[in-house]
Design a protein around this motif. Structure first.
Motif, PDB file in Angstrom:
ATOM      1  N   LYS A 128       0.934  -1.652  -0.252  1.00 51.29           N
ATOM      2  CA  LYS A 128      -0.234  -0.121  -0.524  1.00 51.29           C
ATOM      3  C   LYS A 128       0.818   1.203  -0.023  1.00 51.29           C
ATOM      4  CE  LYS A 128      -4.128  -1.432   2.136  1.00 51.29           C
ATOM      5  NZ  LYS A 128      -5.422  -1.368   1.916  1.00 51.29           N
TER       6      LYS A 128
ATOM      7  N   THR B 118      -6.669   2.854   4.404  1.00 59.32           N
ATOM      8  CA  THR B 118      -6.816   2.146   5.196  1.00 59.32           C
ATOM      9  C   THR B 118      -7.277   1.708   6.422  1.00 59.32           C
ATOM     10  OG1 THR B 118      -5.889   0.447   3.885  1.00 59.32           O
ATOM     11  CG2 THR B 118      -6.657  -0.478   5.711  1.00 59.32           C
TER      12      THR B 118
ATOM     13  N   TRP C  73     -11.166   3.507   7.754  1.00 62.97           N
ATOM     14  CA  TRP C  73     -11.887   2.894   7.558  1.00 62.97           C
ATOM     15  C   TRP C  73     -12.290   1.846   8.611  1.00 62.97           C
ATOM     16  CZ3 TRP C  73     -16.740   0.468   6.836  1.00 62.97           C
ATOM     17  CH2 TRP C  73     -16.404  -0.550   7.198  1.00 62.97           C
ATOM     18  N   GLU C  74     -11.071   1.271   8.696  1.00 62.88           N
ATOM     19  CA  GLU C  74     -10.767   0.779  10.357  1.00 62.88           C
ATOM     20  C   GLU C  74     -10.617   1.662  11.843  1.00 62.88           C
ATOM     21  OE1 GLU C  74      -7.094  -1.322  10.673  1.00 62.88           O
ATOM     22  OE2 GLU C  74      -7.085  -2.168   8.542  1.00 62.88           O
TER      23      GLU C  74
ATOM     24  N   LYS D 262     -14.985   6.017   4.319  1.00 60.05           N
ATOM     25  CA  LYS D 262     -14.430   5.779   2.732  1.00 60.05           C
ATOM     26  C   LYS D 262     -14.071   6.953   2.009  1.00 60.05           C
ATOM     27  CE  LYS D 262     -14.754   0.939   2.733  1.00 60.05           C
ATOM     28  NZ  LYS D 262     -15.393  -0.884   2.189  1.00 60.05           N
TER      29      LYS D 262
END
Length: 149
Positions: A53, A61, A64-65, A70
């Motif tokens: 990445k 990411t 999102w987590e 997003k």
């Protein structure tokens, strides 16, 4: 998780992290803050480099987590800030976080860390006043000042 240690501009060892600055346009520019898991301080989503990445991809990411959002992440960092991450046994790890703006297009009601964090949308002035790190506060103010509505 792939920790990278490097020398910062001042010659000190720091561990590299990547963070997202989630934002949206509602009644003006709004910034999304989250609480940290341990201290419940207001922070932005951030984490370690990830294999396969880009730095911006890792930041997206983490958004999102940690925040359930997003969107469109910029591949260009708006700057960096440093903070001290407290580890077990009172050890402190100096971290440098390169920050990438993320225009939020989707926000979910459940995400991987939704039971561990609180999220809050706020105006840039309040966001800058809410974070503990002066360099992060300045990044938020600079981003808001330079953002064209």
């Amino acid at each position: 998780m792939k920790q990278q240690v490097m020398l910062d501009d001042d010659g000190q060892e720091v561990s590299q992290q990547y963070g997202a600055l989630p934002f949206r346009l509602r009644d003006g520019l709004e910034i999304l803050l989250i609480t940290s898991r341990e201290t419940q301080r207001w922070v932005i989503p951030k984490g370690w480099p990830m294999e396969r990445k880009t730095p911006a991809g890792a930041a997206a990411t983490e958004a999102w987590e940690e925040a359930g959002v997003k969107g469109e992440v910029s591949e260009t960092s708006i700057g960096a800030y440093r903070y001290d991450k407290v580890l077990r046994k009172s050890e402190v790890l100096r971290c440098r976080v390169d920050v990438f703006p993320l225009r939020v297009l989707v926000q979910t009601i459940a995400w991987p860390e939704s039971d561990q964090r609180t999220v809050r949308w706020t105006n840039p002035e309040d966001a800058a006043a809410s974070v503990a790190e002066p360099e992060l506060a300045q990044l938020i103010r600079d981003f808001a000042a330079g953002y064209k509505l």
